[in-house]
Design an enzyme around this catalytic site. Structure first.
Site, PDB file in Angstrom:
ATOM      1  CB  CYS A   1      48.181  49.985 -26.443  1.00  0.00           C
ATOM      2  SG  CYS A   1      49.406  48.679 -26.329  1.00  0.00           S
TER       3      CYS A   1
ATOM      4  CB  THR B   1      42.276  60.266 -19.461  1.00  0.00           C
ATOM      5  OG1 THR B   1      41.880  60.423 -20.809  1.00  0.00           O
ATOM      6  CG2 THR B   1      41.524  61.223 -18.578  1.00  0.00           C
ATOM      7  CB  VAL B   2      44.292  57.059 -15.950  1.00  0.00           C
ATOM      8  CG1 VAL B   2      44.849  56.632 -14.604  1.00  0.00           C
ATOM      9  CG2 VAL B   2      42.768  56.966 -15.932  1.00  0.00           C
ATOM     10  N   GLY B   3      46.990  58.362 -17.222  1.00  0.00           N
ATOM     11  CA  GLY B   3      48.448  58.528 -17.180  1.00  0.00           C
ATOM     12  C   GLY B   3      48.846  59.960 -16.841  1.00  0.00           C
TER      13      GLY B   3
ATOM     14  CE  LYS C   1      44.729  50.494  -9.780  1.00  0.00           C
ATOM     15  NZ  LYS C   1      43.726  49.560 -10.306  1.00  0.00           N
TER      16      LYS C   1
ATOM     17  CD  GLU D   1      43.512  53.866 -26.952  1.00  0.00           C
ATOM     18  OE1 GLU D   1      43.315  54.429 -25.868  1.00  0.00           O
ATOM     19  OE2 GLU D   1      44.448  53.062 -27.157  1.00  0.00           O
TER      20      GLU D   1
ATOM     21  CD  GLU E   1      55.250  52.337 -22.732  1.00  0.00           C
ATOM     22  OE1 GLU E   1      54.641  52.656 -23.781  1.00  0.00           O
ATOM     23  OE2 GLU E   1      56.468  52.467 -22.604  1.00  0.00           O
TER      24      GLU E   1
ATOM     25  N   GLY F   1      48.090  52.321 -19.274  1.00  0.00           N
ATOM     26  CA  GLY F   1      46.654  52.561 -19.285  1.00  0.00           C
ATOM     27  C   GLY F   1      46.333  53.711 -20.219  1.00  0.00           C
ATOM     28  CB  SER F   2      43.328  55.765 -20.576  1.00  0.00           C
ATOM     29  OG  SER F   2      43.199  56.222 -19.241  1.00  0.00           O
TER      30      SER F   2
HETATM   31  P1  NAD Z   1      42.750  52.999 -17.504  1.00  0.00           P
HETATM   32  O1  NAD Z   1      43.611  54.188 -17.694  1.00  0.00           O
HETATM   33  O2  NAD Z   1      41.322  53.197 -17.278  1.00  0.00           O
HETATM   34  O3  NAD Z   1      43.283  52.152 -16.246  1.00  0.00           O
HETATM   35  C1  NAD Z   1      44.637  51.740 -16.157  1.00  0.00           C
HETATM   36  C2  NAD Z   1      44.952  51.470 -14.692  1.00  0.00           C
HETATM   37  O4  NAD Z   1      44.907  52.709 -13.976  1.00  0.00           O
HETATM   38  C3  NAD Z   1      43.955  50.548 -14.000  1.00  0.00           C
HETATM   39  O5  NAD Z   1      44.635  49.713 -13.094  1.00  0.00           O
HETATM   40  C4  NAD Z   1      43.067  51.522 -13.269  1.00  0.00           C
HETATM   41  O6  NAD Z   1      42.392  50.973 -12.160  1.00  0.00           O
HETATM   42  C5  NAD Z   1      44.090  52.554 -12.822  1.00  0.00           C
HETATM   43  N1  NAD Z   1      43.517  53.849 -12.463  1.00  0.00           N
HETATM   44  C6  NAD Z   1      42.312  54.357 -12.780  1.00  0.00           C
HETATM   45  N2  NAD Z   1      42.176  55.602 -12.250  1.00  0.00           N
HETATM   46  C7  NAD Z   1      43.337  55.867 -11.613  1.00  0.00           C
HETATM   47  C8  NAD Z   1      43.806  56.997 -10.892  1.00  0.00           C
HETATM   48  N3  NAD Z   1      43.068  58.080 -10.732  1.00  0.00           N
HETATM   49  N4  NAD Z   1      45.070  56.952 -10.380  1.00  0.00           N
HETATM   50  C9  NAD Z   1      45.862  55.858 -10.575  1.00  0.00           C
HETATM   51  N5  NAD Z   1      45.446  54.752 -11.237  1.00  0.00           N
HETATM   52  C10 NAD Z   1      44.193  54.763 -11.751  1.00  0.00           C
HETATM   53  O7  NAD Z   1      43.048  52.046 -18.758  1.00  0.00           O
HETATM   54  P2  NAD Z   1      42.352  50.650 -19.114  1.00  0.00           P
HETATM   55  O8  NAD Z   1      40.973  50.902 -19.573  1.00  0.00           O
HETATM   56  O9  NAD Z   1      42.581  49.664 -18.025  1.00  0.00           O
HETATM   57  O10 NAD Z   1      43.242  50.178 -20.355  1.00  0.00           O
HETATM   58  C11 NAD Z   1      43.035  50.649 -21.650  1.00  0.00           C
HETATM   59  C12 NAD Z   1      44.043  51.719 -21.999  1.00  0.00           C
HETATM   60  O11 NAD Z   1      45.352  51.220 -21.781  1.00  0.00           O
HETATM   61  C13 NAD Z   1      43.989  52.124 -23.454  1.00  0.00           C
HETATM   62  O12 NAD Z   1      44.107  53.520 -23.557  1.00  0.00           O
HETATM   63  C14 NAD Z   1      45.215  51.444 -24.050  1.00  0.00           C
HETATM   64  O13 NAD Z   1      45.736  52.049 -25.202  1.00  0.00           O
HETATM   65  C15 NAD Z   1      46.155  51.514 -22.917  1.00  0.00           C
HETATM   66  N6  NAD Z   1      47.218  50.535 -23.066  1.00  0.00           N
HETATM   67  C16 NAD Z   1      48.451  50.983 -23.417  1.00  0.00           C
HETATM   68  C17 NAD Z   1      49.489  50.084 -23.605  1.00  0.00           C
HETATM   69  C18 NAD Z   1      50.864  50.579 -23.989  1.00  0.00           C
HETATM   70  O14 NAD Z   1      51.809  49.833 -23.818  1.00  0.00           O
HETATM   71  N7  NAD Z   1      51.003  51.781 -24.526  1.00  0.00           N
HETATM   72  C19 NAD Z   1      49.258  48.714 -23.434  1.00  0.00           C
HETATM   73  C20 NAD Z   1      47.981  48.293 -23.080  1.00  0.00           C
HETATM   74  C21 NAD Z   1      46.961  49.206 -22.889  1.00  0.00           C
END
Ligand code: NAD
Length: 510
Positions: free
Chosen positions: A297, A244-246, A189, A398, A263, A241-242
């Site tokens: 990130c 919060t969502v992680g 996804k 961030e 991550e 991702g973020s």
């Molecule tokens: P996000 O957390 O908003 O979304 C990440 C993914 O999670 C997307 O596919 C999104 O649709 C999905 N998602 C959203 N809500 C969800 C839920 N309730 N359950 C499961 N999945 C859900 O992040 P973003 O805005 O796409 O990306 C930016 C973030 O990603 C930043 O915080 C950045 O630091 C982080 N990031 C981290 C790394 C790393 O390797 N540490 C690399 C790139 C980006």
């Protein structure tokens, strides 16, 4: 990431391309019949296409397909699995330019960087395909006679791959390719902002003959993500991702004891000592802070500068930042693209306001760009705050945009203390010509990645990638460390003595 989803009847949208889900080897529409828009963040009149607004049912279909496919894919010899991956790497390389252009159009980073993104997917795929002929385990001597002992890597089953938009092909490749080489199947996804790059990647896997059901693509938002992180048949979740969502993903996966690889966010620091080559440090901070519009990130969003060189550094850093060319990433000469979305731009503007309210000095930038060639996109000036206190929100949270906080320090020890005093732990760097300082900082910064005389960005695919604290939960992607996420160890003992031998029993016999 907030994203407005428009629901349209399929009959009204025939003029623009519509991307579909890929489930069980077929490109199919979401069961709901709903789609969402994908627009160019540099030009909101540029409608790239519509993509499937999938629901829980589509995710369940994909998981069912991946479960079925696992039964046979896990038995394909790993070197044969790898042959398909080598072919995929080759095919991506052939289409690198087209994929990069589409990526710039859908998420905004400049062409040079999207070419780098696609190249990273190529490099990762070649590198991990090589593991198909290794996937090394161990053979060790047994403590008993006539007994053989070894360990092998086993696939786990269905892997959910949930990815962000900032590296739309590289990050999926870091997860999907090692999952496949280990013998798992995948439900992928991508972020709602980058479904086209995701589909490009999956189409290549289809074309090289990955069997049906082994890789599935389901576009959509949190509803899909919820199923992917809680469904009983899912054994591994690899999420970027973020934070919060992680956290939500982690909590949802916990009752089923799934293996969860996270991550997440970063607030990375560059430390500049008084013996640093200042010009090099300025170059590094420009690239680290404003490359990818600060939407990495690993972005260098904090800079801690020794008080003896603080003024000189800040003056030059601000002068050069103000000269950066902001615009459409497809245009030659542009160095900084737009924010990825209106919501992301609003976040940037909110933090600029917060920084001012907190009493930091706005040294350059600070405004949205919305006239002339910038009128139709989500552009913002490269922005630098000086006199930042390490406890300010702009120094701790961030932002994910072109905003850098510059702080003063009096010593290496103070720089390290400031560097470590954030909730995140992804990347850090030091500029110094003193090897003792470099090694001390390398040891004492509690991050997953560290650089000397380079900015906080620039990881290479054959080394582990990931962070500590609120950035990660202890796993790593890339390098051979990725194999640990997507396989589990089985220890095997073969007793060829023909009699009962008891290990773990105290015996004097030699
Ligand atoms: P996000 O957390 O908003 O979304 C990440 C993914 O999670 C997307 O596919 C999104 O649709 C999905 N998602 C959203 N809500 C969800 C839920 N309730 N359950 C499961 N999945 C859900 O992040 P973003 O805005 O796409 O990306 C930016 C973030 O990603 C930043 O915080 C950045 O630091 C982080 N990031 C981290 C790394 C790393 O390797 N540490 C690399 C790139 C980006």
């Amino acid at each position: 990431m907030r994203h407005s989803v428009q629901v349209m009847a399929t009959t009204r949208i025939e003029q623009v391309p519509t991307g579909r889900n890929f489930i069980d080897g077929q490109w199919v529409a979401a069961r709901s019949g709903r789609v969402f828009e994908n627009r160019n963040p540099a030009d909101r009149d540029d409608l790239i296409g519509y993509f499937q607004e999938s629901s829980a049912e589509d995710a369940e279909d994909a998981i069912a397909a991946a479960s079925r496919a696992f039964a046979s894919w896990r038995l394909v010899p790993a070197p044969r699995r790898a042959e398909l991956l080598f072919a995929a790497a080759q095919r991506i390389a052939e289409r690198k330019d087209a994929f990069a252009r589409e990526m710039t159009r859908e998420m905004g980073k400049v062409l040079e960087e999207t070419r780098g993104d696609v190249q990273e997917a190529i490099d990762m795929t070649f590198f991990i395909a090589g593991e198909g002929r290794r996937l090394y385990g161990q053979t060790v001597p047994s403590e008993l006679r006539d007994k053989f002992a070894m360990s092998v890597r086993q696939p786990l089953g269905v892997c959910s791959v949930i990815t962000p938009w900032n590296f739309p092909m590289a990050i999926p490749s870091w997860k999907i390719i090692p999952a496949l080489v280990c013998g798992n199947t995948v439900v992928f996804k991508p972020a709602t902002l980058t479904p086209l790059s995701a589909a490009n990647f999956v189409r290549v896997l289809e074309e090289v003959g990955i069997p049906r059901g082994v890789v599935n693509l389901v576009t959509g938002g949190a509803e899909v993500g919820t199923v992917l992180s809680s469904h009983e048949a899912v054994k591994v979740i690899s999420f970027t991702g973020s934070t919060t969502v992680g956290r939500v993903v982690n909590e949802r996966a916990a009752p089923g004891f799934k293996k969860v690889h996270l991550e997440m966010g970063g607030k990375n620091v560059v430390m500049i000592m008084d013996d640093a080559q200042l010009e090099l440090a300025v170059e590094g901070c420009l690239w680290g802070g404003f490359g990818t519009t600060g939407q990495r990130c690993t972005a260098a969003s904090r800079v801690v500068v020794h008080e003896r060189v603080y003024d000189e550094f800040l003056r030059e850093f601000a002068r050069r930042a103000a000269e950066l060319r902001v615009g459409n990433g497809l245009d030659a000469g542009v160095q900084v693209g737009p924010s990825v979305s209106e919501a992301q731009l609003e976040t940037v503007m909110d933090y600029v306001k917060i920084g001012r309210q907190e009493g930091a000095t706005l040294v350059t930038g600070g405004h949205r760009l919305d006239s002339g060639s910038h009128a139709k996109g989500w552009f913002h000036e490269p922005t630098i705050f000086g006199d930042v206190d390490p406890q300010m929100r702009i120094a701790r949270e961030e932002i994910f945009g072109p905003v850098v906080s510059v702080m003063r320090c009096r010593s290496l020890e103070e720089a390290i203390a400031i560097g470590n005093d954030v909730p995140y732990g992804l990347s850090a760097s030091i500029y110094t010509r003193d090897i003792n300082r470099a090694f001390a900082a390398m040891r004492d910064l509690y991050t997953g990645i560290f650089y000397v005389n380079a900015p906080t960005i620039g990881a290479e695919v054959h080394l582990p990638f990931g962070g500590t604290k609120a950035t990660g939960n202890g796993h790593r992607e890339a390098g051979t460390a990725a194999l640990d996420v997507f396989s589990e160890w089985k220890s095997i003992y073969v007793d060829f003595s023909g009699r009962l031998q008891r290990a773990q029993i105290d015996t004097q016999e030699l």
